[in-house]
Scaffold this active site. Structure first.
Site, PDB file in Angstrom:
ATOM      1  CB  ALA A 187       8.749   3.971  -2.317  1.00  0.00           C
TER       2      ALA A 187
ATOM      3  N   GLY B 200       6.591   0.780   5.755  1.00  0.00           N
ATOM      4  CA  GLY B 200       7.475  -0.160   4.934  1.00  0.00           C
ATOM      5  C   GLY B 200       7.304   0.120   3.467  1.00  0.00           C
ATOM      6  CB  CYS B 201       4.838   0.571   1.012  1.00  0.00           C
ATOM      7  SG  CYS B 201       3.923  -0.730   1.250  1.00  0.00           S
ATOM      8  CB  THR B 202       7.153   4.984   2.895  1.00  0.00           C
ATOM      9  OG1 THR B 202       5.721   5.410   2.667  1.00  0.00           O
ATOM     10  CG2 THR B 202       7.938   6.671   2.643  1.00  0.00           C
TER      11      THR B 202
ATOM     12  CE  LYS C 230      -4.396   1.315   2.053  1.00  0.00           C
ATOM     13  NZ  LYS C 230      -4.978   1.256   0.950  1.00  0.00           N
TER      14      LYS C 230
END
Length: 148
Positions: free
Chosen positions: A43, A38-40, A33
């Site tokens: 990325a 974690g995704c930030t 998401k």
């Protein structure tokens, strides 16, 4: 699975990306998401590694179930320098087996498991990274790509 399945997804700008778009080596990473911790981290690590990846002739796409608008906001907020693809119905992630039941904080739900595919221009899967660690993945990826 030796071949990446046929796909056609829109990026954050509504442009279609498909197997035919792939040139050279491509990293397609699936993440749960936009704008989650974690995704930030993952990325931003990819963003910071982009010069090295470009030197290796690699194109990067991130894929999640978020909308174009959410992808645009995520890109702008974190100054991302690669496209994010929209898999809102989870068709591609389901076909690849990276979408399904997950458990976090004692709750069960369906979602994307952090997974990365390295594919060539003929959609051959060169490497699959499962259960990726967000903070270490860009380095792991560069190491694999350099060693071939």
């Amino acid at each position: 699975m030796n071949k990446f399945p046929k796909f056609s997804l829109e990026n954050q700008n509504g442009e279609t990306v498909s197997n035919e778009s792939l040139t050279g080596t491509t990293v397609i990473y699936f993440y749960p998401k936009d704008n989650t911790p974690g995704c930030t981290t993952q990325a931003c690590d990819m963003r910071d590694s982009m010069a090295d990846l470009n030197d290796l002739g690699v194109t990067v796409y991130g894929v999640s179930g978020d909308s174009k608008k959410k992808h645009q906001n995520f890109i702008e907020k974190h100054d991302l320098n690669f496209d994010l693809l929209v898999d809102e119905g989870f068709e591609l992630s389901s076909e690849l087996g990276v979408y399904g039941p997950k458990k976090a904080f004692g709750k069960e739900f369906d979602g994307i498991t952090r997974t990365t595919f390295v594919v060539d221009e003929n959609s051959n899967i060169l490497k699959q990274f499962d259960n990726v660690k967000a903070s270490e993945h860009a380095e792991e990826l560069k190491k694999f790509l350099k060693e071939g």
